[in-house]
Design an enzyme around this catalytic site. Structure first.
Site, short mmCIF file in Angstrom:
data_model
loop_
_atom_site.label_atom_id
_atom_site.label_comp_id
_atom_site.label_asym_id
_atom_site.label_seq_id
_atom_site.Cartn_x
_atom_site.Cartn_y
_atom_site.Cartn_z
CB SER A 1 -13.51 -22.26 25.72
OG SER A 1 -13.99 -22.66 24.44
CG ASP A 2 -7.77 -25.60 24.48
OD1 ASP A 2 -7.95 -25.73 23.25
OD2 ASP A 2 -6.72 -25.94 25.04
CD1 TRP A 3 -11.24 -26.41 18.34
CD2 TRP A 3 -10.58 -24.71 19.63
NE1 TRP A 3 -11.11 -25.30 17.54
CE2 TRP A 3 -10.71 -24.24 18.29
CE3 TRP A 3 -10.18 -23.80 20.60
CZ2 TRP A 3 -10.46 -22.92 17.92
CZ3 TRP A 3 -9.92 -22.47 20.24
CH2 TRP A 3 -10.06 -22.06 18.91
CB ALA B 1 -12.06 -25.99 27.45
#
Length: 740
Positions: A256-258, A260
């Site tokens: 995941s993006d941070w 997300a």
């Protein structure tokens, strides 16, 4: 994913050329892991309540030392090794941004840069780069466009992404392609839904750069903050499981993006790893318990599902040779344990790296306009009749406020992006620094002062006018350089495409015309900008956030030390109204389909200031057919054959020069394609007065179009036109073939 599916993946990997492991190794490692060790591979550590803890990287996955599995030490990426701490500033190189790399149109140079940057990452203890960013620039105002390798075009992104991945992973640093998918704006980035009802645009435009990264063996992908068709990207089974893993054939893992990750059940929809993890509690803005062992177990992520996630992480490690028996199995350090000296004490840059930063920056400088004022003619200047160069405008000496950037993570300037891609340089070469240095070199070579630099480093047109008016006193020639810039940051789209000094540049152009002083404008920009002064100036150059060597690169081109060969990866529009703006509503329809960037402007016949693919040189090139194409009619099975265009490129000048030959394809009526679509390009250096033959091959896969019913690429019969040009609107040759 089941173990059976994982077995298929690993069997394919064993036969692959890009992955440095065999499938049985992953099964053996999984069989020897405890359940807790498997869980440790799918959730990051090193953060608390949104704060990165001392001694940790931006992303951290603990290693399993008894099995020889190293920790994953992840660091951003936009302009090199991200400087998250004051102690890092000056220890790493601040490189040109991704869009600057794209303006070189040079996959070999991107590979060289990536290999060198990888050495800095490993010297700092990192073995995962959180790049490349490859999203196609749909929105000209995009706050992160400067980080992306693709510019406006998927074919450009596909080739450069492959070079980036290969350069990092062949040197022991796993690459992470991002941000998947349809992440084209920062406005409402956590809540906006990119709506697309035709998969054709996905597969022909937005997925193509990812395909290049996958073909190069990319180990990881990062899903984005936005929603796609109403579902968050990191929880979107169609996006991650179906499109990315099944159809595109991605074998690595998805992080995941941070922050997300939104639910533990995201793991059942294609997400393999939660980042950054390790926060206490599941409430508030920084929930990091979604992929904890207990949360995943409650969501039913156990047994085969957990093995599939952990197995993909191991596959990613193997892609860069990081597993036992690979090329780079050595443990570097473990975040939070023994990484302090790597992170805060090791100097990873060098003079050689600084030279490469300058080379890349020089190769990225766009010469957009030149009526003969460039390069500056030092030859013939004397002490009594020197070349006088007036450098005007505050942007020519734009500051690099280190302390301010350290206090604000999303602050950028005219040299670096703001946000997670930022690499703060300890010092920069400003444009005026570069001009002074070039003048000094010219004077030393002449043995006397034949070049004089006069300066007004404020945005005061009257002060500039005084320099212009005094330029002819005592003889000699006067030329002027004026500067303007714009900055960009993660989390916000650009409010305008205007340079911040636009009013000053318009006024100073009028003053230069009144004084009869030739004027060159140097633009330091994060993407396309409007240029209402372009018809009033004699020369125009642009550099996309060039890092520490910005001014030296610009001055090198102004003085002719380097002959520009860059091409613009974006269109410079006449007006902001001509290009796509960010959606303000939370539902964002991608209604233009395939008509992204220059394709839309070509289809509508809209005038542009400078077209996609444009970039002048101090050399002049003629194009001719080396062998006159005689393709004519091709039989039904001939579409599987290559179309080879053989072009003779002649350098008509007295300078060695570089040109990028661009091949665009015009599809048959009824194909539903834009008027011209870039398919191939080749960068070629030709000695002065010489010619070289260049082969440009288009194969059947390049010509196929996406068919939703077949859910794949299919041939489309009809009459194709092949255009060879110096830009999307400077076509030099064309030919046609009927493919049935």
């Amino acid at each position: 994913m089941t173990i059976a599916t994982l077995l298929e993946i690993l069997t394919a990997l064993a036969a692959g050329t890009h992955f440095q492991l065999n499938g049985s190794q992953v099964f053996e490692l999984l069989a020897n892991m405890t359940t807790r060790e498997k869980y440790s591979l799918v959730r990051g550590i090193g953060w608390l309540s949104g704060i990165q803890l001392d001694g940790f990287y931006v992303g951290n996955i603990p290693g399993i030392e008894r099995l020889g599995i190293p920790s994953l030490n992840m660091q951003d990426a936009g302009q090199g090794f991200r400087t998250t701490d004051a102690r890092m500033v000056g220890q790493v190189t601040s490189w040109p941004c991704g869009l600057g790399l794209a303006s070189t149109w040079d996959a070999d140079l991107v590979y060289t840069w990536a290999s060198t940057a990888a050495a800095e990452f490993r010297a700092k203890g990192a073995n995962v780069v959180l790049g490349p960013g490859v999203n196609v620039n749909r929105v000209a105002f995009g706050g992160r466009n400067a980080e992306y390798l693709s510019g406006e075009d998927p074919a450009l992104g596909r080739e450069l992404a492959a070079a980036y991945v290969a350069g990092f992973q062949e040197n022991g640093v796993m690459a992470t392609m991002k941000h998947f998918g349809l992440n084209q704006q920062e406005t409402n980035r956590n809540t906006v839904s990119s709506e697309i009802d035709d998969a054709r645009a996905l597969f022909e435009v937005y997925y193509q750069p990812y395909t290049g990264a996958i073909e190069a063996g990319c180990g990881a992908a990062m899903c984005s903050y936005n929603l796609v068709n109403g579902t968050h990207a990191c929880a979107n089974a169609q996006l991650l499981s179906k499109d990315l893993k099944e159809h595109l054939g991605f074998k690595g893992f998805v992080m995941s993006d941070w922050w997300a990750t939104h639910e533990s059940s995201d793991a059942l929809n294609g997400l393999d790893q939660e980042e950054p993890g390790s926060d206490a509690g599941t409430g508030g803005d920084y929930s990091g318990e979604w992929f904890s062992p207990s949360s995943l177990a409650r969501a039913g992520v156990t047994g085969e599902a957990l093995d599939a996630m952990a197995g993909r992480v191991l596959v990613g490690l193997g892609s860069a040779g990081l597993l036992p028996g690979g090329q780079w199995p050595q443990k570097l350090c473990t975040g939070g344990v023994d990484c302090q000296s790597f992170l805060y004490e090791t100097n990873a840059t060098s003079q050689a790296h600084a030279h490469l930063a300058l080379e890349v920056a020089r190769e990225s400088v766009l010469l957009l306009k030149n009526d003969g004022v460039l390069p500056f003619q030092v030859k013939g200047a004397t002490v009594s009749e020197p070349l006088r160069i007036a450098v005007v405008g505050a942007a020519c000496d734009a500051p690099n406020h280190i302390d301010e950037m350290l206090r604000a993570w999303d602050l950028g300037n005219y040299y670096v992006v703001g946000g997670s891609g930022r690499v703060i340089p300890s010092s920069v070469t400003t444009v005026v620094d570069g001009v002074r240095s070039q003048a000094q070199t010219a004077n030393e070579a002449a043995g006397e002062n034949v070049v004089e630099v006069v300066e007004s480093l404020t945005d005061d047109p009257a002060a500039a006018a005084l320099l212009f008016q005094g330029g002819g006193q005592g003889g000699g020639r006067m030329v002027a350089v004026a500067c303007g810039g714009a900055n960009t940051t993660e989390g916000r789209d650009r409010a305008s495409l205007a340079l911040q000094e636009e009013d000053f540049l318009l006024a100073v152009a009028d003053e230069a015309q009144r004084a009869g002083t030739p004027l060159v404008v140097a633009m330091l920009c994060p993407g396309p900008v409007t240029t209402p002064f372009r018809d009033k100036v004699n020369g125009l150059v642009a550099i996309f956030l060039g890092g520490q060597a910005t001014g030296a690169a610009v001055a090198s081109v102004l003085f002719g030390e380097s002959n520009p060969g860059a091409k613009s990866p974006v269109t410079f529009p006449v007006s902001e109204q001509d290009v796509v703006a960010p959606c303000r509503e939370l539902v964002c329809p991608y209604s233009e389909g395939l008509l992204v960037g220059y394709r839309a402007l070509d289809a509508s016949g809209t005038d542009v200031a400078f077209p996609f693919g444009h970039g002048l040189s101090y050399s002049t090139f003629d194009y001719a057919w080396a062998i006159e194409p005689k393709m004519g009619h091709r039989s039904s099975d001939a579409i599987a054959l290559q179309v080879t265009l053989q072009v003779t490129l002649t350098n008509k000048s007295q300078l060695d020069g570089t040109e990028v030959l661009q091949v665009y394809v015009g599809y048959p009526p009824g194909a539903g394609e834009p008027p011209k679509v870039l398919k191939k390009f080749k960068k070629v250096t030709v000695p002065a007065g010489r010619s070289t033959d260049v082969d440009l091959s288009i194969d059947s896969d390049d010509l196929r179009v996406w068919d939703n019913h077949a859910w794949g690429f299919v041939p489309f019969p009809g009459n194709y036109t092949f255009y060879v040009g110096s830009s999307s609107r400077d076509i030099r040759l064309h030919t046609s073939a009927l493919l049935l």
